[in-house]
Design a protein around this motif. Structure first.
Motif, PDB file in Angstrom:
ATOM      1  N   LEU A 181      39.947  40.600  44.823  1.00 45.81           N
ATOM      2  CA  LEU A 181      39.779  40.436  43.378  1.00 45.81           C
ATOM      3  C   LEU A 181      38.962  41.572  42.769  1.00 45.81           C
ATOM      4  O   LEU A 181      39.401  42.240  41.827  1.00 45.81           O
ATOM      5  CB  LEU A 181      39.105  39.091  43.078  1.00 45.81           C
ATOM      6  CG  LEU A 181      38.745  38.836  41.609  1.00 45.81           C
ATOM      7  CD1 LEU A 181      40.007  38.777  40.753  1.00 45.81           C
ATOM      8  CD2 LEU A 181      37.922  37.555  41.464  1.00 45.81           C
ATOM      9  N   THR A 182      37.778  41.801  43.299  1.00 40.86           N
ATOM     10  CA  THR A 182      36.849  42.751  42.678  1.00 40.86           C
ATOM     11  C   THR A 182      36.988  44.175  43.219  1.00 40.86           C
ATOM     12  O   THR A 182      36.418  45.110  42.648  1.00 40.86           O
ATOM     13  CB  THR A 182      35.404  42.287  42.906  1.00 40.86           C
ATOM     14  OG1 THR A 182      35.153  42.218  44.323  1.00 40.86           O
ATOM     15  CG2 THR A 182      35.177  40.909  42.295  1.00 40.86           C
ATOM     16  N   LYS A 183      37.708  44.344  44.338  1.00 38.19           N
ATOM     17  CA  LYS A 183      37.912  45.655  44.969  1.00 38.19           C
ATOM     18  C   LYS A 183      36.625  46.271  45.517  1.00 38.19           C
ATOM     19  O   LYS A 183      36.569  47.479  45.770  1.00 38.19           O
ATOM     20  CB  LYS A 183      38.578  46.643  43.997  1.00 38.19           C
ATOM     21  CG  LYS A 183      39.894  46.150  43.414  1.00 38.19           C
ATOM     22  CD  LYS A 183      40.888  45.756  44.487  1.00 38.19           C
ATOM     23  CE  LYS A 183      42.193  45.243  43.882  1.00 38.19           C
ATOM     24  NZ  LYS A 183      43.128  44.721  44.914  1.00 38.19           N
ATOM     25  N   ASN A 221      33.624  29.640  33.491  1.00 38.43           N
ATOM     26  CA  ASN A 221      34.776  29.005  34.137  1.00 38.43           C
ATOM     27  C   ASN A 221      35.161  27.698  33.451  1.00 38.43           C
ATOM     28  O   ASN A 221      36.351  27.408  33.243  1.00 38.43           O
ATOM     29  CB  ASN A 221      34.466  28.737  35.613  1.00 38.43           C
ATOM     30  CG  ASN A 221      34.739  29.947  36.490  1.00 38.43           C
ATOM     31  OD1 ASN A 221      35.533  30.808  36.139  1.00 38.43           O
ATOM     32  ND2 ASN A 221      34.072  30.011  37.629  1.00 38.43           N
ATOM     33  N   ASP A 222      34.148  26.910  33.102  1.00 38.03           N
ATOM     34  CA  ASP A 222      34.424  25.598  32.507  1.00 38.03           C
ATOM     35  C   ASP A 222      35.000  25.710  31.098  1.00 38.03           C
ATOM     36  O   ASP A 222      35.874  24.923  30.710  1.00 38.03           O
ATOM     37  CB  ASP A 222      33.148  24.754  32.472  1.00 38.03           C
ATOM     38  CG  ASP A 222      32.680  24.355  33.867  1.00 38.03           C
ATOM     39  OD1 ASP A 222      33.506  24.448  34.804  1.00 38.03           O
ATOM     40  OD2 ASP A 222      31.503  23.970  34.021  1.00 38.03           O
ATOM     41  N   SER A 227      40.579  32.464  34.954  1.00 39.90           N
ATOM     42  CA  SER A 227      41.028  33.843  34.725  1.00 39.90           C
ATOM     43  C   SER A 227      39.941  34.647  34.017  1.00 39.90           C
ATOM     44  O   SER A 227      39.707  35.820  34.336  1.00 39.90           O
ATOM     45  CB  SER A 227      42.318  33.857  33.907  1.00 39.90           C
ATOM     46  OG  SER A 227      42.119  33.222  32.653  1.00 39.90           O
ATOM     47  N   ALA A 228      39.260  34.003  33.059  1.00 38.63           N
ATOM     48  CA  ALA A 228      38.144  34.671  32.383  1.00 38.63           C
ATOM     49  C   ALA A 228      36.997  34.903  33.363  1.00 38.63           C
ATOM     50  O   ALA A 228      36.336  35.955  33.340  1.00 38.63           O
ATOM     51  CB  ALA A 228      37.668  33.834  31.200  1.00 38.63           C
ATOM     52  N   GLY A 229      36.772  33.923  34.233  1.00 39.89           N
ATOM     53  CA  GLY A 229      35.735  34.083  35.252  1.00 39.89           C
ATOM     54  C   GLY A 229      36.038  35.232  36.196  1.00 39.89           C
ATOM     55  O   GLY A 229      35.136  35.985  36.589  1.00 39.89           O
ATOM     56  N   ASP A 230      37.319  35.381  36.547  1.00 42.78           N
ATOM     57  CA  ASP A 230      37.715  36.495  37.415  1.00 42.78           C
ATOM     58  C   ASP A 230      37.435  37.841  36.750  1.00 42.78           C
ATOM     59  O   ASP A 230      36.986  38.794  37.405  1.00 42.78           O
ATOM     60  CB  ASP A 230      39.201  36.396  37.764  1.00 42.78           C
ATOM     61  CG  ASP A 230      39.501  35.238  38.711  1.00 42.78           C
ATOM     62  OD1 ASP A 230      38.539  34.697  39.296  1.00 42.78           O
ATOM     63  OD2 ASP A 230      40.687  34.881  38.858  1.00 42.78           O
TER      64      ASP A 230
END
Length: 332
Positions: A181-183, A221-222, A227-230
């Motif tokens: 995800l974050t690389k 997240n909540d 997707s926003a959290g990612d």
């Protein structure tokens, strides 16, 4: 630095092969002057040659420059000895061939071919200068150069194969140590770095571990979804990477936590890095709008690396229990 480290880079298991190498050279010298009709001549020659070349093959990648220089010096002296004195019935020069093979094994393809050719040139000059009674046939020189060329090409092919294999292994290892995800790195990278600290000679290098925990990440997240959290996690990873040196490491420690490993750093410099991370994240308008900040716990040591992460985690818990958007770093 210990005496072993002058001769070997990392692996000391085969250090005994260095004296075996010199002993085998001495055996070659003795054989060259024995009567070749001696019953054990063939067996002893084959055994000595096998130990000689196999030993070099095993140890060559672990040799330091000093070891290589000493071994090449012995090779050169031995060649002069064989050519000048001739050996039994002037057959000593035959033992030049394994020396040429050994030279290529020690130095590798390019340098080995060059040095081996210089040895052949030296033999020719010794003959031309009248320093030997040997009348070496021209086929000796052709055979020597052919042996050098064939062995050099073979060694070059082996080196290329080793490089390709190493690159494939390294690429696979790097892929396994990467967070998709974050690389940045993942927990495997942290475990690898910790293992490297404990197994390699760090020479008292100070290592700092900084655990970065996101404040208010659960709310993102909540309220906005995963997707926003990612996206937040990827943004934090970018900030962390931009705030450290290329030699340092960033890894996703798990969930919304990151681990930053800093090598050769002082306590004051590590605190400056923590402040730089804080300022970078605070100045990010998107993160500020989401009320996302970071709390950090860190530790630094130059000896007991096994307790480094525990101390950093303890400092992080201390910060999280009292406040947010702050850090605590201690020296072990």
């Amino acid at each position: 630095m210990s005496i072993k480290q002058y001769f070997f880079k990392t692996d000391y298991r085969f250090v005994f092969l260095i004296p075996v190498y010199f002993l085998t050279v001495a055996v070659f010298a003795a054989i060259a002057f024995f009567n070749q009709e001696w019953p054990l001549f063939s067996v002893l020659s084959a055994f000595a040659l096998t130990i000689f070349l196999f030993g070099i093959y095993i140890i060559k990648r672990g040799l330091t420059l000093l070891s290589k220089v000493i071994m090449l010096l012995v090779n050169t002296i031995f060649v002069i000895f064989l050519v000048v004195h001739g050996g039994h019935e002037h057959t000593g020069y035959f033992w030049v061939f394994p020396i040429l093979l050994a030279t290529i094994q020690i130095l590798g393809a390019a340098s080995g071919i060059l040095f081996a050719c210089l040895l052949v040139l030296m033999i020719w000059l010794l003959e031309k200068w009248g320093m030997t009674d040997l009348a070496l046939p021209s086929r000796f020189y052709f055979a020597s150069l052919a042996l050098v060329f064939i062995s050099g090409v073979h060694e070059m092919a082996l080196e290329n194969n080793r490089k390709k294999l190493k690159k494939q292994v390294d690429d696979k290892d790097n892929e396994n140590r990467l967070d998709p995800l974050t690389k940045v790195g993942n927990r495997r990278l942290v475990d690898y770095e910790l293992d490297r600290m404990n197994t390699q000679i760090m020479d008292g290098v100070a290592v700092g571990a900084l655990i970065v925990d996101l404040d208010n990440f659960k709310k993102v997240n909540d309220s906005l979804g995963h997707s926003a959290g990612d996206e937040v996690l990827k943004t934090i990873a970018d900030h962390l990477t931009s705030c450290i040196r290329p030699s340092d490491k960033v890894a996703r420690w798990g969930g919304d936590e990151f681990m930053v490993l800093l090598y050769g750093i002082s306590l004051a410099d590590m605190e400056r890095v923590a402040r730089r991370i804080q300022e970078s994240i605070i100045n990010d308008e998107r993160l500020e709008s989401l009320d996302v900040s970071v709390s950090m716990g860190g530790a630094i040591t130059s000896s007991d690396y096994s307790d480094l992460f525990k101390a950093a985690d303890k400092n992080l818990l201390s910060i999280k229990n009292h406040t947010k958007n702050s850090f605590k770093i201690t020296m072990l």
